[in-house]
Design a protein around this motif. Structure first.
Motif, PDB file in Angstrom:
ATOM      1  N   ALA A  33      60.994 -30.059  10.698  1.00  0.00           N
ATOM      2  CA  ALA A  33      61.800 -29.339  11.298  1.00  0.00           C
ATOM      3  C   ALA A  33      61.392 -28.455  12.427  1.00  0.00           C
ATOM      4  O   ALA A  33      62.204 -28.004  13.230  1.00  0.00           O
ATOM      5  N   GLY A  34      59.916 -28.412  12.396  1.00  0.00           N
ATOM      6  CA  GLY A  34      59.441 -27.825  13.738  1.00  0.00           C
ATOM      7  C   GLY A  34      59.686 -28.767  15.016  1.00  0.00           C
ATOM      8  O   GLY A  34      60.004 -28.229  16.100  1.00  0.00           O
ATOM      9  N   ILE A  35      59.458 -29.854  14.622  1.00  0.00           N
ATOM     10  CA  ILE A  35      59.533 -30.947  15.765  1.00  0.00           C
ATOM     11  C   ILE A  35      61.083 -30.784  15.994  1.00  0.00           C
ATOM     12  O   ILE A  35      61.637 -30.869  17.442  1.00  0.00           O
ATOM     13  N   PRO A  38      58.651 -29.374   6.488  1.00  0.00           N
ATOM     14  CA  PRO A  38      58.669 -28.288   7.529  1.00  0.00           C
ATOM     15  C   PRO A  38      57.816 -28.554   8.908  1.00  0.00           C
ATOM     16  O   PRO A  38      58.533 -28.209   9.892  1.00  0.00           O
ATOM     17  N   VAL A  39      57.210 -29.704   8.834  1.00  0.00           N
ATOM     18  CA  VAL A  39      56.554 -30.237  10.195  1.00  0.00           C
ATOM     19  C   VAL A  39      57.906 -30.782  11.046  1.00  0.00           C
ATOM     20  O   VAL A  39      58.022 -30.797  12.160  1.00  0.00           O
ATOM     21  N   PHE A  92      65.344 -23.133   6.211  1.00  0.00           N
ATOM     22  CA  PHE A  92      64.956 -23.037   7.666  1.00  0.00           C
ATOM     23  C   PHE A  92      66.031 -23.857   8.656  1.00  0.00           C
ATOM     24  O   PHE A  92      66.574 -23.614   9.413  1.00  0.00           O
ATOM     25  N   ALA A 131      61.931 -25.315   3.752  1.00  0.00           N
ATOM     26  CA  ALA A 131      62.087 -26.055   4.961  1.00  0.00           C
ATOM     27  C   ALA A 131      63.623 -26.339   5.064  1.00  0.00           C
ATOM     28  O   ALA A 131      64.259 -26.294   6.100  1.00  0.00           O
ATOM     29  N   TYR A 166      63.548 -28.643  16.014  1.00  0.00           N
ATOM     30  CA  TYR A 166      63.826 -27.260  16.616  1.00  0.00           C
ATOM     31  C   TYR A 166      63.203 -27.333  18.032  1.00  0.00           C
ATOM     32  O   TYR A 166      63.963 -27.059  18.784  1.00  0.00           O
ATOM     33  N   SER A 167      61.834 -27.925  18.148  1.00  0.00           N
ATOM     34  CA  SER A 167      61.528 -28.241  19.763  1.00  0.00           C
ATOM     35  C   SER A 167      62.252 -29.081  20.562  1.00  0.00           C
ATOM     36  O   SER A 167      62.591 -28.694  21.404  1.00  0.00           O
ATOM     37  N   LEU A 168      62.542 -30.262  19.796  1.00  0.00           N
ATOM     38  CA  LEU A 168      63.640 -31.176  20.724  1.00  0.00           C
ATOM     39  C   LEU A 168      64.858 -30.465  21.131  1.00  0.00           C
ATOM     40  O   LEU A 168      65.420 -30.776  22.148  1.00  0.00           O
TER      41      LEU A 168
END
Lengths: 276, 308
Positions: A130-132, A127-128, A165, A162, A134-136
């Protein structure tokens, strides 16, 4: 050309170095998870020798690829490769698990250059990551995100949350490498909570899924370089728990046991004979 | 408070385009306009709170200030370890905004009541825990959080909350907000969260019994508000009121603080009993059943004053 190319003739030589340090560190610390660290050594060697962009002199450089080592219990291998790559002095590895050291048995990012994120409880990394990722993509930063995950870790529900996601958001800058050593804490994965068909599961979640020998450096690198637009990628790396030390291979006991002096001597001998 | 939250988010995103709002598939009728105007800043992460919290951590690691929204316990207790390991251990600027604090979702049942969260989140190092009483306190809490780079929790009620203050000053530090002051007060009542909306009824009932009390709202659970003012007024009795478990919450924080002092007022903690709510009912009904109506709060204060 990175520092590792000057120090090691190829990624196989680096893998021997990683395994040597793992055994030495865990022996010194009376630690555990030897088998789990050894099974991922080739994955780390290929990543850091041949694939990743990273900057030991400026670990937070925004161009770096992000590595989330989600199977935090195998952290000795990550610390070893980071030291070899020049993120910190190799002598610092002797502090592994010692009083006051930041090199804890499960991966710690605080005060340890090159470690992106602290892990240890399973199922947190994806999950973390995936967040990174997404942000990149939002920032149009071409850096890649690599997650190294255990196969037993796939029991965790958060992994699959995740997975949904990442596919939904077409995170093609995200790669999960599953260290498929087929042994988890109390036995064989297929006896405890069968994962097969594991590749089929990731495919069904709309991931570009590859399966390869996790100790074959050429195939690993090929798999890392393959991509399918718009899809996150899962590489199932078939590995052997305890790989490289005959009496540790496929032995559940070496999830827990610390090599004593005589075992360390034998293991290091095997590695140097098998290496170059 | 929910509308105030969306308005504050809208203002913030206009100033800082890196701000992200995540929802765990909740907020019908609330976020549509925000999502249409700022599609880049809004993600519905689906009904998957562990992933939502992890994704929030990842976004924050890569430089974003992140707000996540859901109701009840879902974005906190369901994914408590993600809060502990991913967000708080890495001290990331992720704030969880929760609708339905306490038993605000009344008849929906205990699954939707957030009645232990203040206690549990308060134990996480670095976590800022806030339960504003009204939209004006929410606005100041929101601004307070945006001045920090740390994890936070903002507990809302359920919409339509009374406005208790006009012209509230900025919260530069954790403060108590006076609601009703009495020059000869010997009792302080500190109310945490939307339950502070009962203050006028409590004040009237205390006055009718000739009890002189100052009543404050404390939007801050952690860090605790500055209590030097309360101590300097030498109250004989200090009462805390919260719609949260009697174990570990705001009142417990005050008790921990008092326990380190040589001299402090007698303390009465009024909170939810240590048991689950098993029945349906409107918010007011459930509050009363748990001993948290204005009338029952006053009775407890009167009884405690007999010890003075």
């Amino acid at each position: 050309m990175n520092d590792l190319h000057k120090k090691y003739i190829d990624s196989a030589a680096l893998a021997v170095k990683i395994r040597t340090e793992i055994l030495q560190m865990i022996h010194n610390a009376h630690g555990s998870h030897t088998g789990s660290a050894l099974s991922a050594a080739d994955i780390l060697a290929v990543l850091y020798y041949s694939f990743l962009n990273y900057f030991p002199d400026n670990p937070d450089d925004d161009r770096r690829d992000r590595v989330i080592f989600s199977k935090g219990h195998g952290g000795a291998g990550l610390y070893a490769v980071l030291a070899a790559a020049g993120f910190f002095q190799e002598e610092e590895l002797t502090a592994y698990c010692q009083n006051g050291s930041f090199l804890s048995g499960h991966v710690n990012s605080h005060q340890v250059p090159g470690v992106e994120f602290s892990t240890g409880s399973l199922g947190h990394g994806l999950p973390v990551a995936a967040g990174i990722a997404y942000s990149l993509k939002m920032r149009k930063n071409p850096a890649r995100v690599i997650v190294i995950m255990g196969d037993g870790e796939c029991d965790e529900g958060a992994v699959w949350e995740a997975a949904l996601f990442a596919a939904a958001h077409h995170l093609d800058n995200l790669t999960v490498i599953i260290d498929r050593n087929r042994i988890q804490a109390l036995g064989n994965t297929e006896d405890i909570m069968p994962l097969e068909p594991l590749a089929g599961k990731w495919q069904a979640f709309n991931w570009y899924t590859l399966q390869t020998d996790g100790h074959d450096h050429i195939r690993l690198l090929e798999a890392l370089k393959e991509n399918l637009p718009d899809k996150p990628k899962c590489i199932i790396a078939d590995t052997v728990k305890g790989k490289g030390v005959s009496f540790m291979e496929n032995q559940l006991l070496w999830h827990y046991r610390t090599p004593d002096g005589e075992q360390l001597f034998r293991a290091l001998n095997e590695l140097t004979e098998g290496g170059r | 408070m929910r509308n105030t939250f969306v308005r504050k988010m809208t203002e913030l995103v206009r100033l800082d385009p890196g701000v992200m709002l995540l929802t765990g598939d909740l907020g019908f009728g609330t976020f549509e306009k925000f999502a249409a105007e700022f599609p880049e800043n809004f993600i519905n992460t689906g009904i998957a709170e562990q992933n939502m919290a992890g994704v929030a951590a990842g976004l924050a690691l890569d430089g974003h200030r992140v707000f996540i929204y859901s109701i009840g316990n879902f974005p906190t207790l369901r994914c408590l370890e993600q809060w502990r390991n991913d967000i708080c251990y890495h001290n990331l600027p992720v704030t969880v905004v929760v609708n339905g604090g306490g038993m605000a979702y009344g008849s929906l049942g205990m699954s939707h009541h957030a009645t232990e969260v203040l206690s549990i989140l308060r134990t996480l190092p670095g976590m800022q825990v806030m339960a504003p009483a009204d939209p004006s306190e929410l606005e100041k809490c929101f601004d307070f959080i945006c001045r920090q780079s740390a994890p936070g929790y903002l507990r809302l009620c359920r919409g339509g909350e009374k406005i208790l203050h006009a012209g509230l000053a900025d919260f530069t530090d954790p403060v108590l907000v006076p609601l009703c002051m009495d020059e000869i007060a010997d009792t302080a009542v500190i109310m945490c969260g939307e339950i502070a909306s009962l203050f006028a009824d409590i004040a009237a009932a205390l006055q009718s019994r000739d009890i002189h009390a100052d009543i404050y709202s404390s939007p801050f659970v952690k860090p605790l508000p500055d209590l030097t003012g309360v101590l300097s007024r030498k109250y004989k009795l200090c009462v805390t009121v919260e719609e949260n478990s009697c174990i570990g919450g705001f009142g417990s924080g005050i008790a921990e603080y008092f326990s380190g002092l040589a001299v402090h007022p007698l303390l009465l903690r009024i909170a939810l009993p240590d048991r689950y709510c098993q029945v349906a009912g409107k918010h007011e009904f459930l509050r009363d059943a748990a001993g948290l109506s204005a009338e029952k709060i006053v009775v407890k204060i009167v009884e405690k004053r007999m010890l003075l």
